[in-house]
Write a protein that holds these residues in place. Structure first.
Motif, PDB file in Angstrom:
ATOM      1  N   PRO A   1       0.803  -1.229   0.000  1.00 33.67           N
ATOM      2  CA  PRO A   1       0.000   0.000   0.000  1.00 33.67           C
ATOM      3  C   PRO A   1       0.831   1.272   0.000  1.00 33.67           C
ATOM      4  CG  PRO A   1      -0.062  -1.057   2.159  1.00 33.67           C
ATOM      5  CD  PRO A   1       0.563  -2.027   1.218  1.00 33.67           C
ATOM      6  N   GLU A   2       2.041   1.213   0.568  1.00 34.53           N
ATOM      7  CA  GLU A   2       2.865   2.418   0.645  1.00 34.53           C
ATOM      8  C   GLU A   2       3.352   2.891  -0.732  1.00 34.53           C
ATOM      9  OE1 GLU A   2       5.733  -0.990   0.570  1.00 34.53           O
ATOM     10  OE2 GLU A   2       3.776  -0.569   1.468  1.00 34.53           O
ATOM     11  N   LEU A   3       3.265   2.033  -1.746  1.00 29.54           N
ATOM     12  CA  LEU A   3       3.696   2.420  -3.082  1.00 29.54           C
ATOM     13  C   LEU A   3       2.625   3.186  -3.840  1.00 29.54           C
ATOM     14  CD1 LEU A   3       5.535  -0.820  -4.244  1.00 29.54           C
ATOM     15  CD2 LEU A   3       6.487   1.199  -3.126  1.00 29.54           C
TER      16      LEU A   3
ATOM     17  N   PRO B   1       0.514  10.874  -6.174  1.00 32.33           N
ATOM     18  CA  PRO B   1       0.215  11.686  -7.363  1.00 32.33           C
ATOM     19  C   PRO B   1       0.222  10.926  -8.675  1.00 32.33           C
ATOM     20  CG  PRO B   1       1.701  12.861  -5.904  1.00 32.33           C
ATOM     21  CD  PRO B   1       1.565  11.487  -5.331  1.00 32.33           C
ATOM     22  N   TRP B   2       1.132   9.954  -8.815  1.00 36.21           N
ATOM     23  CA  TRP B   2       1.179   9.256 -10.105  1.00 36.21           C
ATOM     24  C   TRP B   2      -0.063   8.406 -10.336  1.00 36.21           C
ATOM     25  CZ3 TRP B   2       1.228   3.992 -10.984  1.00 36.21           C
ATOM     26  CH2 TRP B   2       1.494   3.155  -9.886  1.00 36.21           C
TER      27      TRP B   2
ATOM     28  N   LEU C   1       2.527  -6.792 -11.411  1.00 38.88           N
ATOM     29  CA  LEU C   1       2.048  -5.426 -11.229  1.00 38.88           C
ATOM     30  C   LEU C   1       2.820  -4.733 -10.109  1.00 38.88           C
ATOM     31  CD1 LEU C   1      -1.804  -5.901 -11.646  1.00 38.88           C
ATOM     32  CD2 LEU C   1      -0.176  -4.957 -13.289  1.00 38.88           C
ATOM     33  N   ALA C   2       3.261  -5.503  -9.127  1.00 39.54           N
ATOM     34  CA  ALA C   2       4.061  -4.920  -8.051  1.00 39.54           C
ATOM     35  C   ALA C   2       5.361  -4.350  -8.599  1.00 39.54           C
ATOM     36  CB  ALA C   2       4.344  -5.959  -6.978  1.00 39.54           C
TER      37      ALA C   2
ATOM     38  N   ALA D   1       8.507   0.588 -10.091  1.00 41.50           N
ATOM     39  CA  ALA D   1       9.208   1.432 -11.066  1.00 41.50           C
ATOM     40  C   ALA D   1       8.756   2.882 -10.958  1.00 41.50           C
ATOM     41  CB  ALA D   1       8.965   0.905 -12.480  1.00 41.50           C
ATOM     42  N   MET D   2       7.464   3.107 -10.811  1.00 41.09           N
ATOM     43  CA  MET D   2       6.956   4.468 -10.682  1.00 41.09           C
ATOM     44  C   MET D   2       7.267   5.041  -9.300  1.00 41.09           C
ATOM     45  SD  MET D   2       5.744   5.330 -13.577  1.00 41.09           S
ATOM     46  CE  MET D   2       4.721   6.772 -13.284  1.00 41.09           C
ATOM     47  N   ALA D   3       7.140   4.212  -8.281  1.00 47.78           N
ATOM     48  CA  ALA D   3       7.362   4.697  -6.917  1.00 47.78           C
ATOM     49  C   ALA D   3       8.818   5.073  -6.670  1.00 47.78           C
ATOM     50  CB  ALA D   3       6.919   3.632  -5.909  1.00 47.78           C
ATOM     51  N   ASP D   4       9.737   4.520  -7.447  1.00 50.75           N
ATOM     52  CA  ASP D   4      11.149   4.831  -7.265  1.00 50.75           C
ATOM     53  C   ASP D   4      11.500   6.252  -7.710  1.00 50.75           C
ATOM     54  OD1 ASP D   4      11.709   2.376  -6.203  1.00 50.75           O
ATOM     55  OD2 ASP D   4      12.535   1.520  -8.037  1.00 50.75           O
ATOM     56  N   LEU D   5      10.630   6.880  -8.499  1.00 50.23           N
ATOM     57  CA  LEU D   5      10.879   8.247  -8.944  1.00 50.23           C
ATOM     58  C   LEU D   5      10.454   9.236  -7.852  1.00 50.23           C
ATOM     59  CD1 LEU D   5       9.583   7.911 -12.607  1.00 50.23           C
ATOM     60  CD2 LEU D   5      11.958   7.898 -11.828  1.00 50.23           C
TER      61      LEU D   5
END
Length: 358
Positions: free
Chosen positions: A147-149, A189-190, A234-235, A240-244
């Motif tokens: 959930p934190e992602l 936001p993403w 999907l994780a 990949a997005m959360a790393d930005l």
């Protein structure tokens, strides 16, 4: 802090929108699934929503021939930038096939080219980015497991990160798409960008249960008794997005809202380029949307490495042993295909011959 962050992002050079649009339409199945989830809510967009976009490249060619010619030159210089359907061959194997997909429900996109449809129907195995999209429970579990992602777990809400003006614009943008702000206020936001990046007509089709292309390909394969295999979880896409950095995603969200009604034109142009197979033109086209306000090089480099290049390598490496069985139909986001480090070149490096199919 709340207002200063919002203002600082608003004043930063726009351009991240270009990167987000690439991810939303060609690269992240999760974005498409998330929008489908929101569209299924009672407040979903009205069925009467109509697509109203126009092709921006046609206008650019008419109004600024020199700039159009520059975009064409950039597109022509992109390796493997022409074509969305490719043949994969290796000695001793039945040919396999590669389709660049677009994660939308547009009926023009859902209608596969005849040779691609024939290859799909004849294949023994279907490869897609993530086979979790076949099972909503798996998809939901992938979201809930980390959930934190996707959500703020420390009490933060989106209103604390945006200026009052941008927060109001977000509320209006979501309302136009039939999505209540309260449903996404704690989302990162993403995730919210994936909702506002799509025009109302796309949201409306998802609300009616229309599958996006990759879902349809996989669902049809299962109905035909074929094996479906995924290349990512999907994780992994979430990560990949959360790393930005969050600043990157906030800028992307604001730029998407700034584009307003022009978003429909951008989507229509991307769709036309996809249908014509001019994938290499996608990035040059997106650059014309905000010609005087390009994003920072560091933003693009980070995005390209984490969301495109890293995932290209994973896809090619995981696809290779499946392709070694022959007679495979593979579909991944179209913008994973071109470029010196695209999936096509990476497959060639693993001993496959990959050629465009007209």
């Amino acid at each position: 802090m709340t207002t200063s962050i919002g203002r600082r992002i608003f004043l930063a050079a726009p351009g991240n929108l270009l990167l987000w649009l690439i991810a939303a339409f060609h690269m992240l199945l999760l974005a498409a699934l998330f929008v489908a989830f929101l569209a299924a809510r009672p407040a979903a967009a009205e069925d009467t929503a109509a697509c109203t976009g126009r092709n921006l490249m046609v206008e650019l060619q008419q109004n600024d021939p020199a700039r159009y010619a520059e975009a064409v030159r950039e597109a022509d210089a992109t390796p493997n930038g022409k074509g969305i359907f490719w043949k994969i061959e290796k000695a001793g194997l039945q040919p396999s096939w590669l389709l660049g997909s677009m994660h939308v429900t547009d009926p023009r996109v859902l209608a596969l080219p005849p040779r691609a449809q024939a290859a799909h129907d004849a294949a023994n195995t279907i490869i897609i980015e993530s086979d979790e999209i076949l099972d909503e429970r798996k998809a939901t579990a992938a979201l809930l497991a980390r959930p934190e992602l996707t959500m703020f777990t420390d009490g933060t809400t989106i209103d604390k990160l945006l200026s009052p003006e941008d927060y109001k614009r977000l509320e209006t943008g979501l309302k136009q798409r039939g999505i209540p702000l309260g449903a996404v206020s704690r989302m990162r936001p993403w995730m919210i960008s994936s909702a506002v990046a799509l025009p109302a007509c796309e949201i409306a089709r998802k609300a009616k249960g229309v599958q996006f292309l990759d879902q349809k390909i996989a669902t049809d394969a299962v109905a035909q008794g074929k094996q479906v295999q995924g290349l990512e979880t999907l994780a992994e896409q979430i990560q990949a997005m959360a790393d930005l950095p969050i600043e990157f995603h906030l800028k992307s969200l604001i730029e998407t809202l700034e584009l307003g009604d022009k978003m429909s034109d951008v989507v229509e142009t991307m769709t036309d380029l996809y249908l014509s197979g001019d994938i290499g033109m996608t990035m040059p086209m997106l650059k014309t949307v905000t010609p005087e306000k390009q994003g920072e090089d560091s933003d693009y480099a980070a995005f390209e490495q984490r969301v495109i290049l890293d995932r290209n390598k994973v896809m090619a490496e995981r696809a290779a042993p499946i392709l070694d069985g022959g007679n495979v139909f593979m579909a991944v986001g179209a913008l994973h295909l071109p470029g010196k480090a695209g999936v096509i070149e990476l497959l060639r490096q693993q001993g496959f011959t990959v050629t465009a199919v007209n």
